[in-house]
Motif scaffolding. Structure first.
Motif, PDB file in Angstrom:
ATOM      1  N   ASN A 152       0.849  -1.187   0.000  1.00 54.45           N
ATOM      2  CA  ASN A 152       0.000   0.000   0.000  1.00 54.45           C
ATOM      3  C   ASN A 152       0.880   1.231   0.000  1.00 54.45           C
ATOM      4  O   ASN A 152       1.741   1.391   0.878  1.00 54.45           O
ATOM      5  N   GLU A 153       0.642   2.097  -0.981  1.00 57.81           N
ATOM      6  CA  GLU A 153       1.380   3.366  -1.027  1.00 57.81           C
ATOM      7  C   GLU A 153       0.425   4.481  -0.610  1.00 57.81           C
ATOM      8  O   GLU A 153      -0.677   4.602  -1.146  1.00 57.81           O
ATOM      9  N   ALA A 154       0.857   5.304   0.338  1.00 60.12           N
ATOM     10  CA  ALA A 154       0.001   6.397   0.829  1.00 60.12           C
ATOM     11  C   ALA A 154       0.277   7.676   0.049  1.00 60.12           C
ATOM     12  O   ALA A 154       1.416   7.965  -0.310  1.00 60.12           O
ATOM     13  N   HIS A 155      -0.792   8.424  -0.222  1.00 64.66           N
ATOM     14  CA  HIS A 155      -0.605   9.734  -0.860  1.00 64.66           C
ATOM     15  C   HIS A 155      -1.725  10.664  -0.415  1.00 64.66           C
ATOM     16  O   HIS A 155      -2.675  10.247   0.249  1.00 64.66           O
ATOM     17  N   ALA A 156      -1.624  11.928  -0.825  1.00 63.14           N
ATOM     18  CA  ALA A 156      -2.560  12.946  -0.319  1.00 63.14           C
ATOM     19  C   ALA A 156      -3.641  13.301  -1.336  1.00 63.14           C
ATOM     20  O   ALA A 156      -4.167  14.401  -1.325  1.00 63.14           O
ATOM     21  N   ALA A 188      -1.329  10.601   6.643  1.00 63.96           N
ATOM     22  CA  ALA A 188      -0.694   9.441   5.985  1.00 63.96           C
ATOM     23  C   ALA A 188       0.545   9.015   6.765  1.00 63.96           C
ATOM     24  O   ALA A 188       0.798   7.818   6.954  1.00 63.96           O
ATOM     25  N   LEU A 189       1.303  10.004   7.234  1.00 66.42           N
ATOM     26  CA  LEU A 189       2.523   9.695   8.002  1.00 66.42           C
ATOM     27  C   LEU A 189       2.180   8.959   9.299  1.00 66.42           C
ATOM     28  O   LEU A 189       2.884   8.027   9.693  1.00 66.42           O
ATOM     29  N   ASN A 190       1.098   9.380   9.949  1.00 64.66           N
ATOM     30  CA  ASN A 190       0.692   8.672  11.177  1.00 64.66           C
ATOM     31  C   ASN A 190       0.473   7.194  10.889  1.00 64.66           C
ATOM     32  O   ASN A 190       0.886   6.331  11.666  1.00 64.66           O
ATOM     33  N   ASP A 191      -0.163   6.892   9.752  1.00 62.60           N
ATOM     34  CA  ASP A 191      -0.419   5.487   9.410  1.00 62.60           C
ATOM     35  C   ASP A 191       0.848   4.761   8.982  1.00 62.60           C
ATOM     36  O   ASP A 191       0.970   3.551   9.156  1.00 62.60           O
ATOM     37  N   LEU A 192       1.802   5.514   8.408  1.00 58.19           N
ATOM     38  CA  LEU A 192       3.077   4.889   8.040  1.00 58.19           C
ATOM     39  C   LEU A 192       3.855   4.513   9.313  1.00 58.19           C
ATOM     40  O   LEU A 192       4.410   3.419   9.420  1.00 58.19           O
ATOM     41  N   VAL A 193       3.834   5.423  10.287  1.00 59.73           N
ATOM     42  CA  VAL A 193       4.499   5.150  11.570  1.00 59.73           C
ATOM     43  C   VAL A 193       3.837   3.941  12.231  1.00 59.73           C
ATOM     44  O   VAL A 193       4.508   3.067  12.797  1.00 59.73           O
ATOM     45  N   VAL A 197       0.357   1.423   6.353  1.00 60.66           N
ATOM     46  CA  VAL A 197       0.675   1.511   4.919  1.00 60.66           C
ATOM     47  C   VAL A 197       2.184   1.258   4.795  1.00 60.66           C
ATOM     48  O   VAL A 197       2.909   1.280   5.791  1.00 60.66           O
ATOM     49  N   ASP A 198       2.638   1.030   3.553  1.00 64.69           N
ATOM     50  CA  ASP A 198       4.016   0.554   3.398  1.00 64.69           C
ATOM     51  C   ASP A 198       5.037   1.610   2.983  1.00 64.69           C
ATOM     52  O   ASP A 198       6.177   1.583   3.423  1.00 64.69           O
TER      53      ASP A 198
END
Ligand code: ASP
Length: 334
Positions: A152-156, A188-193, A197-198
């Motif tokens: 999963n790639e996160a974006h805005a 998105a960063l919160n979910d990456l931490v 997401v990957d």
């Protein structure tokens, strides 16, 4: 004579406020941030806005209006009365890539806005959750060749910086991840931490504290030289992917028709903010690039937008986009 002067003064005193101009700014200014609070655009807006408000002698109130990769807010600002009381912290997405990402975009970054000035260059960093297996960019690129569909790639949002720059990254590496849209790379960063997401391609000013704390992993900065804010992170060129070199930017815009003298005052306040040692340090410590002095002027910024719109149209047309997951709203209050 004295009588005449007094009458003249009285007439002027009446006429100027009636035109709504004499005292600008005589009330707070709204600075619209087209993404969620806590993300890169928000951070730059708050740092620069704080100093500008001191120069202008009025509060600058940041309003986060997220949605559709920043285009919801940009359209709203384009349609706001051009009185100097509403401005926007736009960026390479909203005022550069959006026309290439949305064929039916309802605003024109040049025709519907008055450029005020560039606030900061924001280099792009490829980051991943800290426990993703590949240890460096080479391994990550190899991993993408075999396993990207599991990621999963996160974006805005479509047209945002993270979306457009990772569209380019994915096309270069052949990656076909599931693309998850957020209302900004703050959430998105919160979910990456949290490991939900990957990976993502994001503006450096959002990332430096987390990279330094080791809560996420940085594979490379997409710059020709290392960032002084992240001296241990290699460039994409050093790490074997020289084709991926891209930097974003944040800049101030007002609705078209905002009076020239107000644009000049806003630009003057921006220039002063960027000359202030403390403001500079706060931005530089986060990895912002303050070297493009030419685009800090309204004319310089206009030229930047003029070159970015066709550039991103081309990039996005050739990159295409991979499948998108439904919008994941990590920030439902906004
Ligand atoms: N700059 C956006 C934000 O502030 C993210 C993006 O454009 O990718 O969240």
């Amino acid at each position: 004579m004295r009588r005449m002067l007094t009458t003249l003064a009285a007439t002027l005193a009446l006429a100027l406020p009636a035109a709504g101009r004499a005292a600008w700014p005589d009330r707070p200014i709204t600075l619209v941030v087209p993404f969620a609070a806590g993300g890169p655009t928000d951070v730059v807006a708050r740092i620069v806005g704080e100093h500008m408000s001191r120069t202008l002698g009025q509060q600058i109130i940041v309003e986060n209006v997220a949605g559709a990769g920043g285009t919801t807010a940009s359209l709203r600002v384009a349609q706001t009365p051009p009185d100097g009381y509403t401005i926007e912290m736009g960026h390479m997405g909203t005022h550069g890539a959006a026309p290439g990402a949305y064929p039916d975009l309802k605003y024109d970054p040049l025709k519907d806005f008055e450029p005020i000035g560039l606030a900061a260059g924001t280099p792009i960093v490829v980051v991943a959750r800290k426990d993703l297996a590949p240890k460096n960019l080479k391994e990550f690129v190899a991993y993408l060749k075999t396993s990207s569909e599991k990621l999963n790639e996160a974006h805005a949002g479509t047209g945002s910086v993270s979306f457009t720059t990772c569209s380019l990254f994915n096309s270069i590496t052949g990656a076909k991840p599931t693309r998850v849209a957020y209302r900004g790379t703050g959430p998105a960063l919160n979910d990456l931490v949290a490991g939900q997401v990957d990976y993502m391609c994001d503006q450096i000013v959002n990332l430096v504290p987390q990279i330094q704390a080791g809560t996420i992993k940085a594979y490379a900065v997409a710059l020709p030289e290392r960032s002084p804010a992240l001296p241990n992170v290699p460039t994409t060129k050093e790490a074997g992917l020289p084709e991926f070199e891209v930097t974003a930017w944040n800049a101030l815009f007002a609705p078209k028709g905002t009076p020239k003298d107000i644009i000049q005052k806003l630009n003057g306040a921006l220039v002063k903010a960027l000359e202030d040692q403390n403001t500079r340090k706060r931005l530089l410590d986060l990895g912002a690039d303050l070297s493009n002095k030419a685009a800090v002027s309204p004319d310089g910024l206009r030229k930047l937008v003029e070159s970015e719109v066709p550039r991103w149209k081309k990039v996005l047309a050739s990159a295409g986009t991979s499948k998108e997951a439904p919008v994941k709203d990590a920030d439902p209050k906004k």
